[in-house]
Design an enzyme around this catalytic site. Structure first.
Site: not given
Length: 164
Positions: A77, A130-131, A145
């Site tokens: 997934h 996201t980074k 993180r």
């Protein structure tokens, strides 16, 4: 290729020797290396490149713009995106994503386009990346993180807490 599927859609895909493909996959216009395992219900779109000895688990979605290097694990997934501003109509632009050699992506992780996931890194289950993820980093959470690091192959593993 070892086609272990009765039901599938494979169009214009280059698939390497000894790669196993299971049922209900959609593979089109992509390139998949040798000795890979592609589980059931996976979609890999046009222009995607997957290296050698990768394992793509069930229900993973890999859209155009994604490049996956050798020995990468993509959990069940896992979902990659390829457009920073998705819309139902109008123009859209593919933003590339790179997953480096030896990285592991956990179940239900979401990878927002435009990032690089570093060599030998680990993206935890359910993380939202996201980074960029540095090499050997362990990332979890939404947004993801860094919580630790992985040792490179050949070195002693890090002791885990909890007696394991």
């Amino acid at each position: 290729m070892k086609l272990m599927a009765r039901y599938y859609r494979i169009e214009e895909a280059q698939i390497g020797d000894d790669t196993v493909v299971r049922d209900f996959v959609n593979l089109y216009g992509c390139k998949i290396g040798k000795d890979c395992k592609i589980a059931a219900y996976v979609e890999i779109q046009r222009g995607v490149t997957i290296g050698d000895r990768c394992k793509i688990e069930a229900f993973a979605f890999i859209p155009s713009g994604v490049t996956i290097e050798d020995e990468v694990f993509v959990g069940p997934h896992a979902c990659f995106t390829n457009d920073r501003v998705p819309r139902a109509t109008g123009d859209w632009e593919i933003t590339p994503t790179l997953v480096k050699k030896g990285a592991s992506i956990g179940a239900n992780a979401t990878i927002i386009c435009g990032v690089t996931i570093g060599e030998n890194s680990l993206v935890g289950a359910g993380a939202v990346v996201t980074k960029d993820v540095p090499a050997n980093a362990v990332v979890v959470g939404a947004p993801a993180r860094i919580i630790g690091s992985r040792k490179s192959k050949g070195k002693k593993p890090v002791k885990r807490r909890g007696g394991r």
